[in-house]
Design an enzyme around this catalytic site. Structure first.
Site, PDB file in Angstrom:
ATOM      1  N   TYR A   1      22.314  21.930 -16.492  1.00 26.27           N
ATOM      2  CA  TYR A   1      20.969  21.149 -16.759  1.00 26.27           C
ATOM      3  C   TYR A   1      19.809  21.880 -16.210  1.00 26.27           C
ATOM      4  O   TYR A   1      18.611  22.118 -16.873  1.00 26.27           O
ATOM      5  CB  TYR A   1      21.077  19.971 -15.822  1.00 26.27           C
ATOM      6  CG  TYR A   1      20.122  18.937 -15.909  1.00 26.27           C
ATOM      7  CD1 TYR A   1      19.614  18.267 -17.282  1.00 26.27           C
ATOM      8  CD2 TYR A   1      19.150  18.651 -15.091  1.00 26.27           C
ATOM      9  CE1 TYR A   1      18.668  17.466 -17.512  1.00 26.27           C
ATOM     10  CE2 TYR A   1      18.247  17.650 -14.983  1.00 26.27           C
ATOM     11  CZ  TYR A   1      17.883  17.039 -16.112  1.00 26.27           C
ATOM     12  OH  TYR A   1      16.901  16.219 -16.186  1.00 26.27           O
TER      13      TYR A   1
ATOM     14  N   LYS B   1      16.577  23.013 -18.268  1.00 28.17           N
ATOM     15  CA  LYS B   1      15.224  22.702 -18.093  1.00 28.17           C
ATOM     16  C   LYS B   1      14.326  23.845 -17.567  1.00 28.17           C
ATOM     17  O   LYS B   1      12.975  23.859 -17.756  1.00 28.17           O
ATOM     18  CB  LYS B   1      15.354  21.677 -17.036  1.00 28.17           C
ATOM     19  CG  LYS B   1      15.810  20.186 -17.476  1.00 28.17           C
ATOM     20  CD  LYS B   1      15.274  19.792 -18.643  1.00 28.17           C
ATOM     21  CE  LYS B   1      15.744  18.354 -19.088  1.00 28.17           C
ATOM     22  NZ  LYS B   1      15.026  17.912 -20.547  1.00 28.17           N
TER      23      LYS B   1
END
Length: 276
Positions: A166, A170
């Protein structure tokens, strides 16, 4: 229904629930015509109905943002339904956490695909539409600004243990944002990102037993933050609490307004002063 976005066409991925739903509702409340997307048709239709119920305009483009051909279908829905494309909010996503030594290739790739590859594909599919519109407007002596808001996270700005997939995705979103701001500046497109801190959604709401899950296609994904850990995080937030989906939507809205016409390639952190 009129406002600062009156008549603008906004595409919001992952807008059937949570933050995405609030983004769609906020943009619609300011006059935007919204293409609502969710993995599942029912929540997407519920968001669209909520917009229509207060006099707004909305259509649904259901399906996974990672599906082959989805990006082209998403853009086509906006053009066919409303005749244009003015705002893109790349919001869809979920978390699938693990420490590095336990993370599988499937976990890694799934999160990269939904948070990074899907926005890339959507922007790629939008380019011919945006380019053609920009050329038409320039020939007519018009100056029209369009907006892209990519959703990032403080995991992408500072890293977060247990979220290497993640956090990498991001962080990549910020690279996409800065690059597209440079590529699309000639089209008068502002490309910015909002990095969320702790926001209270189904992805952060968890049980003390740690057994909260969501279903993504055929997978049951464990989600949620242990309540004790969430309480510790709240004490570290200068404003003293976790944010709401409505507040998260407000941060995205700022980058969609005319007041942001000379802001591009930037990101803001919506986290009540909390950073990692």
């Amino acid at each position: 229904m009129t406002g600062k976005l009156d008549g603008r066409v906004a595409l919001v991925s992952g807008s059937g629930r949570g933050i995405g739903r609030e983004i769609a509702l906020k943009l619609a409340s300011e006059g935007a015509r919204v293409v609502v997307n969710d993995l599942d048709a029912d929540p997407a239709n519920e968001t669209a109905e909520a917009i229509r119920a207060v006099g707004g305009e909305a259509v649904v483009c259901a399906g996974s943002v990672t599906e082959d051909g989805f990006a082209e279908r998403f853009i086509k829905t906006g053009v066919d339904s409303f005749g244009g494309l003015d705002i893109i909010v790349n919001n869809a996503g979920y978390t699938w956490d693990s420490v590095v030594q336990k993370m599988t290739d499937e976990q890694w790739q799934a999160i990269i695909d939904v948070h990074l590859t899907a926005p890339f594909r959507i922007l790629r599919a939008a380019q011919p539409v945006i380019s053609a519109k920009a050329k038409e407007e320039a020939a007519a002596g018009q100056e029209v600004f369009r907006k892209v808001v990519n959703i990032s996270s403080i995991a992408g700005t500072g890293g977060n243990a247990g979220q290497i997939n993640y956090a990498a995705a991001k962080a990549g979103v910020l690279g996409v944002t800065r690059t597209m701001a440079k590529e699309w500046g000639r089209y008068n497109v502002n490309v910015n990102a909002v990095a969320f801190g702790p926001i209270r959604t189904r992805l952060t709401e968890g049980s003390a037993k740690g057994d909260s899950t969501i279903k993504v296609e055929d997978k049951e994904i464990k989600v949620g933050v242990n309540p004790d850990l969430l309480s510790q995080m709240e004490r570290m937030i200068p404003l003293g609490r976790v944010g709401t989906p409505q507040e998260a939507a407000g941060a995205v809205y700022l980058f969609c307004t005319p007041e942001s016409n000379f802001i591009s390639g930037q990101h803001i952190i919506c986290g009540g002063g909390f950073t990692i």
